[in-house]
Design a protein around this motif. Structure first.
Motif, PDB file in Angstrom:
ATOM      1  N   THR A 299      38.723  85.222  42.952  1.00  0.00           N
ATOM      2  CA  THR A 299      37.440  84.644  42.580  1.00  0.00           C
ATOM      3  C   THR A 299      36.497  84.742  43.762  1.00  0.00           C
ATOM      4  O   THR A 299      36.894  85.113  44.868  1.00  0.00           O
ATOM      5  CB  THR A 299      37.591  83.186  42.110  1.00  0.00           C
ATOM      6  N   ILE A 304      31.809  82.267  40.358  1.00  0.00           N
ATOM      7  CA  ILE A 304      31.671  80.824  40.148  1.00  0.00           C
ATOM      8  C   ILE A 304      30.259  80.499  39.662  1.00  0.00           C
ATOM      9  O   ILE A 304      30.070  79.693  38.745  1.00  0.00           O
ATOM     10  CB  ILE A 304      32.005  80.064  41.443  1.00  0.00           C
ATOM     11  N   GLU A 322      38.396  75.912  41.125  1.00  0.00           N
ATOM     12  CA  GLU A 322      38.133  77.311  41.464  1.00  0.00           C
ATOM     13  C   GLU A 322      37.546  77.450  42.872  1.00  0.00           C
ATOM     14  O   GLU A 322      37.827  78.427  43.562  1.00  0.00           O
ATOM     15  CB  GLU A 322      37.215  77.955  40.436  1.00  0.00           C
ATOM     16  N   GLN A 325      40.490  77.252  44.974  1.00  0.00           N
ATOM     17  CA  GLN A 325      41.280  78.477  44.824  1.00  0.00           C
ATOM     18  C   GLN A 325      40.708  79.603  45.676  1.00  0.00           C
ATOM     19  O   GLN A 325      41.460  80.430  46.208  1.00  0.00           O
ATOM     20  CB  GLN A 325      41.322  78.898  43.360  1.00  0.00           C
TER      21      GLN A 325
END
Length: 522
Positions: A299, A304, A322, A325
């Motif tokens: 990601t 995002i 996220e 992450q």
């Protein structure tokens, strides 16, 4: 977009910073594309199917669908699927309302999602009916598999779909892999006579091309009016909006649009930081060939941003997940003392503080160029407001989804126990597992030993253990103290040595020195 000065800072940072990899050397003969994330994990718009798991989701779990998935995985030998299944551990109803407690991705091929679900209705354990107000948790792995329908359905999607009672002769449509398919309902009939009340694939249909099929209500849409386009993303946004309207505090802690705009504006500012330069755009997988060997769920800030703008995140918690992450990916691929890992710590801590402070409009007030400690990964902190509904005292077997009024009352209940938060050491243990899994010698120990390939293994090893099982036990809170976790990891190595001493042809199961040394050194 960024200003020219911001762009120059990014280019300068990219030139100065060369990631210090801790991965094995790239092997040109390896097809690294098999490790790339599949399309279902690259979604940026909200869709009902394929289901994209997010922490905090309330979903309806269908045992029949999960059984079909497991059977398909085993028949096609997609991956080893030896762990105990939920229906073998609990006496489950045809469909159970659950809440997503944790999500973790496992490198492929294929890339798998390991998901922990909390049952939100009373259930029956192996040892008889549960008399306490417990919330049993179970974990399993899955992926979006061709020819297998979702067995996890968002509660709002499920509720909206069962309101429509399709009649024989009615026309319907389904959007499958971007193509609109049309057909006609033939009859309604239980998929299995053993579970007559289940709505899983209860409709027999005929497609316009003559093929027949069985579908569930949530797989079917009314035919669009002439000139009208079927936009599944817009429909999903509307469903989620109606769900949030029932309880505005449930998902975002306030007016969702206002919060989304605040965070989007903050991202503009954060992307101008020198520390953010390496994280603005996706990693070029054609250039960094082995990235997805270590990082199964890539990601970046632009992804995002797009997901946030499109209303993809159903709660604030998965947005935080996220962001965290992004930092964990950096730690997994680069050396701990590298500059890019330091930048990731700054970025994650800045964004996390900003997102969790609704009154903050300037993320620079949350910026600390010299953060202390590890990357903050506790997205389940109290301020995230992740509290599953209370267990009802009684639950009808024919209806496991309570009314909106009842469901809201359950969420606001204060006399029921919350899911215990995992202690801080479990996150460090999971990071340690990530690094073990990334070791080039780890594949034989990622899943339970296949008894078909090594038929004498169960006769020699009375307590099998593998890294996948260790991770599942860690995520559901089975380990009460760190030593329990360490003991199971040690058991993997002792089992391999014990079985090898037997003299069988088990060279594949011998722990390589680099993996053993890594464990004992760490």
């Amino acid at each position: 977009g960024p200003s020219s000065s911001q762009q120059r800072r990014r280019e300068r940072s990219k030139k100065d910073e060369k990631p210090k990899k801790k991965r094995p050397p790239i092997k040109p003969s390896v097809d690294y594309t098999v490790y790339w994330p599949p399309d279902w994990l690259k979604q940026t718009r909200p869709l009902a199917t394929p289901y994209f798991p997010q922490v905090g989701d309330i979903v309806v779990y269908f045992r029949q669908g999960h059984e079909l998935y497991v059977n398909a995985v085993r028949e096609e030998k997609v991956y080893s699927c030896k762990t105990q299944m939920p229906w073998q551990k609990y006496n489950l109803l045809p469909h159970e309302m659950c809440q997503v407690k944790n999500v973790h991705y496992v490198k492929g091929p294929p890339t798998l999602c390991s998901i922990a679900l909390v049952l939100l209705s009373p259930t029956v354990h192996d040892d008889g009916p549960s008399t306490s107000r417990e919330r049993p948790t179970f974990t399993f792995k899955y992926h979006d598999m061709d020819g297998v329908l979702d067995f996890l359905v968002l509660e709002c999607v499920y509720k909206a779909s069962i309101e429509k009672l399709w009649q024989p002769g009615e026309r319907f449509c389904s959007l499958i892999d971007g193509t609109l398919w049309r057909g006609e309902v033939k009859k309604r009939e239980p998929f299995s006579e053993e579970l007559p009340n289940s709505s899983w694939q209860c409709y027999h249909v005929a497609w316009d091309d003559g093929a027949t099929d069985q579908l569930s209500p949530w797989d079917m849409e009314p035919m669009p009016q002439e000139g009208e386009e079927l936009d599944p993303s817009a429909r999903m946004v509307a469903l989620l909006a109606s769900q949030t309207a029932e309880d505005p505090t449930e998902a975002w802690g306030g007016p969702e649009e206002r919060e989304r705009e605040r965070i989007l504006n903050g991202l503009d500012v954060v992307e101008g930081l020198d520390e953010a330069a390496m994280f603005v755009e996706p990693v070029d997988l054609e250039e960094v060939l082995d990235y997805c060997v270590a990082v199964p769920f890539p990601t970046d800030l632009s992804t995002i941003r797009e997901r946030l703008r499109n209303g993809f995140y159903r709660r604030k918690t998965p947005l935080l997940w996220e962001v965290v992450q992004l930092g964990r990916n950096t730690v997994a691929y680069n050396e701990d003392d590298s500059l890019i890992v330091k930048h990731a710590r700054v970025l994650v801590q800045t964004l996390r503080k900003f997102i969790m402070t609704p009154s903050c409009t300037d993320p620079l007030t949350c910026y600390e160029p010299e953060p202390t400690g590890e990357v903050e990964v506790d997205v389940m902190a109290p301020e995230v407001d992740f509290v599953p509904p209370a267990l009802p005292d009684q639950e009808s077997e024919t209806s496991c989804v309570p009314s909106p009024r009842k469901r809201r009352a359950q969420r606001l209940s204060t006399d029921s126990p919350e899911i215990p938060k995992l202690p801080p050491w479990t996150q460090k243990s999971e990071d340690f597992l990530d690094r073990m899994v990334a070791n080039e010698n780890s594949p034989p120990f990622l899943q339970p030993v296949d008894a078909n390939e090594y038929p004498d293994y169960p006769l020699t090893i009375s307590h099998p253990m593998d890294l996948g099982t260790v991770r599942e036990k860690l995520l559901v809170g089975d380990y009460k103290v760190p030593n329990d976790f360490i003991s199971d990891v040690r058991l993997i190595f002792s089992n391999a040595k014990k079985y090898n001493r037997k003299g069988s042809n088990v060279s594949y199961l011998i722990p390589r020195p680099s993996l053993t040394a890594f464990f004992f050194r760490s």
